[in-house]
Design an enzyme around this catalytic site. Sequence first.
Site, PDB file in Angstrom:
ATOM      1  N   LYS A 117      -7.993  26.158  -8.219  1.00 28.84           N
ATOM      2  CA  LYS A 117      -8.346  25.134  -9.204  1.00 28.84           C
ATOM      3  C   LYS A 117      -8.969  25.883 -10.389  1.00 28.84           C
ATOM      4  CE  LYS A 117      -9.256  21.203  -6.120  1.00 28.84           C
ATOM      5  NZ  LYS A 117      -8.979  21.739  -4.789  1.00 28.84           N
TER       6      LYS A 117
ATOM      7  N   LYS B 277      -5.097  13.593   2.411  1.00 25.19           N
ATOM      8  CA  LYS B 277      -6.505  13.874   2.679  1.00 25.19           C
ATOM      9  C   LYS B 277      -6.820  13.341   4.066  1.00 25.19           C
ATOM     10  CE  LYS B 277      -8.022  15.117  -1.612  1.00 25.19           C
ATOM     11  NZ  LYS B 277      -8.870  16.271  -1.936  1.00 25.19           N
TER      12      LYS B 277
ATOM     13  N   ASP C 195      -5.233  18.057   3.909  1.00 24.68           N
ATOM     14  CA  ASP C 195      -6.437  18.648   3.321  1.00 24.68           C
ATOM     15  C   ASP C 195      -7.648  18.038   4.001  1.00 24.68           C
ATOM     16  OD1 ASP C 195      -8.478  19.655   1.806  1.00 24.68           O
ATOM     17  OD2 ASP C 195      -7.850  18.754  -0.089  1.00 24.68           O
TER      18      ASP C 195
ATOM     19  N   ASP D  81      -9.561  26.747  -0.073  1.00 26.75           N
ATOM     20  CA  ASP D  81      -9.732  26.000  -1.319  1.00 26.75           C
ATOM     21  C   ASP D  81     -11.179  26.153  -1.785  1.00 26.75           C
ATOM     22  OD1 ASP D  81      -9.873  24.206  -3.390  1.00 26.75           O
ATOM     23  OD2 ASP D  81      -9.169  22.473  -2.280  1.00 26.75           O
TER      24      ASP D  81
ATOM     25  N   GLU E 152      -5.494  22.551   4.349  1.00 25.08           N
ATOM     26  CA  GLU E 152      -6.487  23.111   3.439  1.00 25.08           C
ATOM     27  C   GLU E 152      -7.877  23.008   4.053  1.00 25.08           C
ATOM     28  OE1 GLU E 152      -6.421  21.618  -0.587  1.00 25.08           O
ATOM     29  OE2 GLU E 152      -4.273  21.199  -0.447  1.00 25.08           O
TER      30      GLU E 152
END
Length: 345
Positions: A258, A150, A180, A231, A206
Amino acid sequence: MIEASYKKYILNFKQASGTSRGVLKTKETWFLILNRENKQGIGECGLFRGLSIDDKPDYEDKLKWLCNHINEEQDKLLPQLIEFPSIQIGLEMAFKSLESQNTFELFPSEFSKSNDSIPINGLIWMGSEAFMKQQIKDKIEAGFSCIKMKIGAINFQTELNLIKSIRKEFNSRDIELRVDANGAFSPSEALEKLKVLSDFDLHSIEQPIKQKQIQEMAELCEKTPLPIALDEELIGLFSVTEKQELLQTIKPQYIILKPSLVGGFKGSDEWTIIAEKQDIGWWITSALESNIGLNAIAQYTYTKNSDLPQGLGTGSLFTNNFQSPLEVKRGTLQYNKIINWKYNL
């Protein structure tokens, strides 16, 4: 006749987990529980406050409505839940659970029989430089060959130094690196930052900019030196036409699904079919569900036959998760059917 009820459950993180949207200490989730004769089915409605399109004041009212209409056909119920994707997947999961021979074997396969595993990425949460370095060290020692970081919350140069330190020891054949940004970059700076990041042979980034900036994202995907994966951009699109138009316009290199946020298993199937027709790669990640939801999503993912590492290693994040057969070993998710489920709802 099926009897239906629901229950709210708060998952507590073992340690506060940082993203560019803030620090997470707890995660709210809901369970749909079906009973028919002597059989029980369980589905997890993985609401994600602040991210899910169904983070609405009438969320619990919709669960009550569903329980009151549970004996209608599932194919008729799902369209009426279209704006509540986390309830859709909870319903799909609960019916599969009710109809299965084993409450938690929803998609029987070599994975659920403990004969095969799913490659996954190791997730590095945001935090201090020392904290992130320690996580990276731990994941590499644990045998992960794909790491997802992240980024976007601390100093960009500090993040680059962390990536550089990994690449000094491990090339891209040894460790696949994904980052991400959770939409942390502004459109005006994103391309330059992607150029800098591309020097480190990353697999992908991402959501570099916030969702709903369609033209800016399309331009970024056209010019990027680094593969971009959508995403959050996929959240809140309900019709097949909307999904097709988004991917045709932006033309990303990858999409990330997701299931709790994009319409459950049916919604994820729609996305993968559309993506493959446009030669867009994809992988599946969990959205901080408990082990009950993670189990269903992992079993579903295995049946999709993807060769890419998936984002399914979140089961160990919580202090009060349910004991399950899911185990992370050497960078893979495995199903140890010797371990019994322990849950109390």
